[in-house]
Design an enzyme around this catalytic site. Structure first.
Site, PDB file in Angstrom:
ATOM      1  CG  ASN A  20      42.713  36.875  56.382  1.00  0.00           C
ATOM      2  OD1 ASN A  20      42.610  37.471  57.416  1.00  0.00           O
ATOM      3  ND2 ASN A  20      42.508  36.873  55.184  1.00  0.00           N
ATOM      4  NE  ARG A 101      45.619  39.547  53.862  1.00  0.00           N
ATOM      5  CZ  ARG A 101      44.269  39.971  53.354  1.00  0.00           C
ATOM      6  NH1 ARG A 101      43.293  39.495  53.685  1.00  0.00           N
ATOM      7  NH2 ARG A 101      44.428  41.015  52.418  1.00  0.00           N
ATOM      8  CG  HIS A 190      44.945  43.436  47.592  1.00  0.00           C
ATOM      9  ND1 HIS A 190      44.335  43.934  47.090  1.00  0.00           N
ATOM     10  CD2 HIS A 190      44.268  42.771  48.778  1.00  0.00           C
ATOM     11  CE1 HIS A 190      43.081  43.840  47.178  1.00  0.00           C
ATOM     12  NE2 HIS A 190      42.832  43.043  48.115  1.00  0.00           N
ATOM     13  CG  LEU A 219      41.642  43.081  38.507  1.00  0.00           C
ATOM     14  CD1 LEU A 219      41.035  43.123  37.251  1.00  0.00           C
ATOM     15  CD2 LEU A 219      41.875  44.561  39.073  1.00  0.00           C
ATOM     16  N   GLY A 220      40.007  41.278  42.860  1.00  0.00           N
ATOM     17  CA  GLY A 220      39.144  40.394  43.745  1.00  0.00           C
ATOM     18  C   GLY A 220      37.814  41.212  44.030  1.00  0.00           C
ATOM     19  CG  ASN A 221      34.164  41.674  46.964  1.00  0.00           C
ATOM     20  OD1 ASN A 221      33.379  42.521  46.236  1.00  0.00           O
ATOM     21  ND2 ASN A 221      33.675  41.898  48.440  1.00  0.00           N
ATOM     22  NE  ARG A 251      37.501  48.116  51.086  1.00  0.00           N
ATOM     23  CZ  ARG A 251      38.135  47.147  50.970  1.00  0.00           C
ATOM     24  NH1 ARG A 251      39.103  47.031  49.739  1.00  0.00           N
ATOM     25  NH2 ARG A 251      38.366  46.549  51.859  1.00  0.00           N
ATOM     26  CD  GLU A 343      43.117  33.586  40.378  1.00  0.00           C
ATOM     27  OE1 GLU A 343      42.564  32.510  40.686  1.00  0.00           O
ATOM     28  OE2 GLU A 343      43.904  34.077  41.465  1.00  0.00           O
ATOM     29  CG  ASN A 344      37.435  32.923  38.224  1.00  0.00           C
ATOM     30  OD1 ASN A 344      37.826  31.704  37.784  1.00  0.00           O
ATOM     31  ND2 ASN A 344      37.676  33.387  39.605  1.00  0.00           N
ATOM     32  CD  GLU A 394      45.875  37.315  48.931  1.00  0.00           C
ATOM     33  OE1 GLU A 394      44.878  36.914  48.727  1.00  0.00           O
ATOM     34  OE2 GLU A 394      46.116  38.383  49.475  1.00  0.00           O
TER      35      GLU A 394
HETATM   36  P1  AMP Z   1      38.184  37.591  45.410  1.00  0.00           P
HETATM   37  O1  AMP Z   1      37.683  38.428  46.381  1.00  0.00           O
HETATM   38  O2  AMP Z   1      39.502  37.276  44.922  1.00  0.00           O
HETATM   39  O3  AMP Z   1      37.563  36.100  46.504  1.00  0.00           O
HETATM   40  O4  AMP Z   1      37.389  37.597  44.396  1.00  0.00           O
HETATM   41  C1  AMP Z   1      35.718  37.628  44.413  1.00  0.00           C
HETATM   42  C2  AMP Z   1      35.208  38.037  43.350  1.00  0.00           C
HETATM   43  O5  AMP Z   1      35.461  37.439  42.042  1.00  0.00           O
HETATM   44  C3  AMP Z   1      33.690  37.757  43.268  1.00  0.00           C
HETATM   45  O6  AMP Z   1      32.872  38.906  43.854  1.00  0.00           O
HETATM   46  C4  AMP Z   1      33.306  37.970  41.768  1.00  0.00           C
HETATM   47  O7  AMP Z   1      33.078  39.337  41.351  1.00  0.00           O
HETATM   48  C5  AMP Z   1      34.570  37.447  41.152  1.00  0.00           C
HETATM   49  N1  AMP Z   1      34.586  36.088  40.478  1.00  0.00           N
HETATM   50  C6  AMP Z   1      34.785  34.975  41.285  1.00  0.00           C
HETATM   51  N2  AMP Z   1      34.299  34.080  40.396  1.00  0.00           N
HETATM   52  C7  AMP Z   1      33.880  34.142  39.191  1.00  0.00           C
HETATM   53  C8  AMP Z   1      33.624  33.896  37.787  1.00  0.00           C
HETATM   54  N3  AMP Z   1      33.617  32.674  37.536  1.00  0.00           N
HETATM   55  N4  AMP Z   1      33.212  34.667  36.879  1.00  0.00           N
HETATM   56  C9  AMP Z   1      33.512  36.005  36.973  1.00  0.00           C
HETATM   57  N5  AMP Z   1      33.924  36.831  38.114  1.00  0.00           N
HETATM   58  C10 AMP Z   1      34.034  35.817  39.123  1.00  0.00           C
END
Ligand code: AMP
Length: 411
Positions: A20, A101, A190, A219-221, A251, A343-344, A394
């Site tokens: 990537n 990717r 995505h 739901l990631g960054n 964003r 997930e978290n 992914e």
């Molecule tokens: P990703 O882009 O899928 O890697 O997601 C990153 C984002 O996941 C981070 O900016 C956090 O906001 C969130 N994140 C990661 N770990 C945790 C956690 N243990 N609890 C809450 N949010 C988390």
């Protein structure tokens, strides 16, 4: 592309190197496409600087280095050295393919493509639609082709899964000739994750994907939602670029385009300034100063009102999309949360799901509690809508699509 690309190839051997390549970073993972394990992974960040960061993980050990890295070519050559020094041995791992990717496949790619010169040219030609991503993706491909001249390489497009969007969902309400001339439509992003999660949901619940109407929340960054009918994407929240839709880490997501004119005319901001503002300085970070939910929750606990507002805006937007996608789908069987936040973050999940019982959406707070590293049902038994957390993968999805593409080409 069709959902069958996500099934495990029957007779695959060896490993797939998934790359990537971003504008100033290269992420990689060596994947066993059959067993699904990551054999090694890593990232080179701040390419082009004197203090680039290298991180390589293998067999429970992590190697971290800081050194000058001039460009993507040097970055990937250093990655090859890290494999040689810290393992696994790439000859022993038998790299049968490299999967890349690629963010924007435009109207050209509706599935993965075996890479040749024409595919690289087409990826470069799509750069006006993804100026931050496609040139970097193409650069990574060029370097990998030089490093692995005898290994087949496949481009897996983030937009491909959303080529099935009906015209009514994909078309912006602007003059159609302008849209056609400048390739303006909703492409989504995505897609590899949404497709993988939807297929995983069907596998987990033991029902054919054709029978399921799903809302997937990545739901990631970066963050996006999709509506998937019988395995086919019919709506998604990202548009021409990944800026549209949900509130994200940095964003804004949906915003009145009038804000752009207003800032340009009244704040004297250039188009590049506003691009930077909306893509990198907005979202949770813009409202609260923090783009990571862990830090945001700490601020809220300390009484920070801006952080509390940022969370409210984030949740409100998500619930709005869930309601919209219920109307798009007519009937919703599944809502699946995935990626870093999905997930978290049990607080976000609970806030999104609470109070929607009239729509058939319920959450069991005990089941929802905590981080989920494996697929977990978080709705109560008997709820109309099954709500799950499904960890995305992914790189594995790219590896499997890569092998399937090569096998299909060989037949
Ligand atoms: P990703 O882009 O899928 O890697 O997601 C990153 C984002 O996941 C981070 O900016 C956090 O906001 C969130 N994140 C990661 N770990 C945790 C956690 N243990 N609890 C809450 N949010 C988390």
């Amino acid at each position: 592309m069709n959902p069958s690309h996500d099934t495990t190839p029957a007779a695959a051997h060896g490993s797939v190197l998934v790359i990537n390549s971003g504008s100033s970073s290269v992420k990689y993972q060596l994947v066993d496409p059959v067993g699904g394990e990551a054999l090694a992974s890593g990232i080179v960040e701040r390419i082009g600087s004197q203090d680039a960061l290298l991180s390589h993980k293998h067999a429970g050990t992590s190697t971290k280095l800081t050194e000058p890295i001039a460009d993507h070519g040097q970055a990937l050559r250093r990655v090859m050295e890290l494999f040689a020094e810290h393992g696994p041995d790439l000859a022993e791992a038998d790299v049968v393919a490299v999967g890349h990717r690629v963010v924007q496949g435009g109207d050209v790619f509706d599935g993965p493509a075996l890479i040749d010169d024409a595919v690289v040219e087409a990826i470069e030609a799509l750069s006006p639609l993804a100026p931050l991503h496609n040139p970097a993706n193409a650069r990574g491909i060029q370097v990998a082709r030089e490093l692995f001249p005898d290994v087949p390489q496949v481009a897996v497009f983030d937009s491909a899964f959303f080529r099935t969007l009906p015209d009514a969902a994909a078309t912006y309400a602007i003059p159609l000739d302008v849209a056609a001339k400048y390739s303006i439509r909703r492409y989504g992003a995505h897609g590899t994750s949404h497709q993988y999660v939807a297929a995983e949901v069907a596998r987990l619940v033991g029902r054919p994907i054709e029978e399921l109407n799903q809302i997937v929340l990545h739901l990631g960054n970066g963050a996006s939602a999709s509506a998937i009918k019988g395995g086919v994407a019919v709506e998604t929240s990202m548009g021409l670029t990944p800026l549209e839709g949900l509130v994200m880490g940095t964003r804004s997501g949906d915003i009145d385009p009038g804000v752009i004119f207003h800032l340009h005319r009244n704040a004297g901001m250039s188009i590049d300034d506003i691009d930077n503002l909306l893509n990198r300085e907005s979202g949770l970070k813009g409202m609260s100063g923090e783009n990571d939910f862990r830090a945001l929750h700490d601020l809220i606990a300390a009484g920070d009102k801006d952080a509390a507002l940022a969370l409210d805006v984030y949740i409100h937007r998500l619930r709005k999309y869930i309601g919209a996608y219920q109307a798009v789908l007519g009937r919703v069987d599944v809502i699946a949360f995935t990626a870093g936040v999905g997930e978290n973050d049990d607080i976000v999940r609970a806030k999104v799901l609470t109070g929607l019982a009239d729509l058939g959406i319920e959450v069991d707070l005990e089941r929802n509690d905590g981080r989920k590293s494996a697929a977990t049902v978080i709705s109560p038994d008997g709820a109309k809508v099954l709500v799950l957390v499904v960890p995305t993968a992914e790189e594995l999805a790219i590896a499997r699509q890569t092998v399937a593409t090569i096998e299909a080409t060989e037949v």
